[in-house]
Structure formats: structure tokens, C-alpha cells
Design a protein around this motif. Structure first.
Motif, short mmCIF file in Angstrom:
data_model
loop_
_atom_site.label_atom_id
_atom_site.label_comp_id
_atom_site.label_asym_id
_atom_site.label_seq_id
_atom_site.Cartn_x
_atom_site.Cartn_y
_atom_site.Cartn_z
N SER A 8 120.39 0.28 -66.23
CA SER A 8 120.74 -0.54 -67.52
C SER A 8 119.23 -1.17 -68.05
CB SER A 8 121.28 -2.00 -66.98
OG SER A 8 120.71 -2.83 -66.29
N ASP A 9 119.62 -1.46 -69.12
CA ASP A 9 117.83 -1.44 -69.12
C ASP A 9 117.25 -3.02 -68.27
OD1 ASP A 9 118.75 -3.91 -70.75
OD2 ASP A 9 118.53 -2.77 -73.14
N THR A 10 117.72 -3.63 -67.94
CA THR A 10 117.26 -4.78 -67.14
C THR A 10 116.84 -4.35 -65.78
OG1 THR A 10 120.14 -5.76 -66.25
CG2 THR A 10 119.25 -6.29 -68.52
N LEU A 11 117.27 -3.33 -64.95
CA LEU A 11 116.59 -2.54 -64.10
C LEU A 11 115.35 -2.33 -64.23
CD1 LEU A 11 119.62 -0.07 -62.50
CD2 LEU A 11 119.19 -2.68 -61.89
N SER A 12 114.27 -2.56 -63.03
CA SER A 12 112.81 -1.76 -62.84
C SER A 12 112.92 -0.52 -63.67
CB SER A 12 112.51 -1.82 -61.84
OG SER A 12 113.01 -2.25 -60.18
N VAL A 46 113.11 -1.41 -71.19
CA VAL A 46 112.26 -1.96 -73.02
C VAL A 46 110.93 -1.80 -72.67
CG1 VAL A 46 112.84 -4.42 -73.88
CG2 VAL A 46 114.59 -3.51 -72.61
N ASP A 47 110.40 -2.70 -71.47
CA ASP A 47 109.08 -2.60 -71.59
C ASP A 47 108.74 -1.99 -71.66
OD1 ASP A 47 108.92 -5.41 -70.70
OD2 ASP A 47 109.49 -4.89 -68.68
N ALA A 48 108.90 -0.11 -71.29
CA ALA A 48 108.37 0.46 -70.90
C ALA A 48 108.13 1.67 -72.94
CB ALA A 48 108.61 1.65 -70.02
N ALA A 49 109.30 1.24 -72.86
CA ALA A 49 109.47 1.93 -74.57
C ALA A 49 108.77 1.90 -75.49
CB ALA A 49 111.42 1.70 -74.80
N ARG A 50 108.98 -0.41 -75.61
CA ARG A 50 107.76 -0.94 -75.78
C ARG A 50 106.20 -0.92 -76.26
NH1 ARG A 50 109.18 -5.93 -74.49
NH2 ARG A 50 107.69 -5.98 -73.49
#
Length: 74
Positions: A8-12, A46-50
Motif C-alpha cells: 500500500s502507499d502507506t508502507l515505508s 507517496v513521498d517518493a512519487a512527490r
């Protein structure tokens, strides 16, 4: 076959790479410096995509595909 329901996009990113090593190639293909980075412990897709200007939905689809089938060839 590897169970991928948990990606999921909430996992590190560290957790994703550790559980599904085949996802590492996806990150490298996008020239993401997440592999071996200490921040991967805290950053999510999410962080990496941004950070890297990659569309989140596309990144997640690639990560899930790699986890289930291995990474796509370059």
C-alpha cells in the motif's frame, strides 16, 4: 507466488523493498535514490512519487506488478 495484497502507499519504502525485493528494480528504473537511503525507513511511495515527480498510481501499479511477477524488463 508472492502475496502482494499488503503493498500500500502507506508502507515505508524500506518495508516494501525488504518484503518484495523485486520492487527495487522499479525504483532504480525511475532513478529514485531510495535504495540504500536512510530516509526510506520513513518515506512512503507517496513521498517518493512527490519527490521524484512520478505519478503515484503508476508507481504503485509497477510496484505491485513487480512484487507479484518480478519487475518488467527495461
Amino acid at each position: 507466488m508472492t502475496h502482494t495484497d499488503g503493498i500500500s502507499d502507506t508502507l515505508s519504502l524500506e518495508t516494501i523493498m525488504r518484503r518484495w525485493p523485486s520492487t527495487i528494480r522499479v525504483l532504480l528504473r525511475h532513478r529514485m535514490g531510495c535504495v540504500g537511503c536512510a530516509v526510506a525507513t520513513y518515506h512512503t511511495p507517496v513521498d517518493a512519487a512527490r519527490e521524484y515527480g512520478v505519478e503515484l498510481a503508476s508507481l504503485m501499479a509497477e510496484l505491485r506488478h513487480a512484487a507479484q511477477h518480478g519487475p518488467s524488463p527495461d
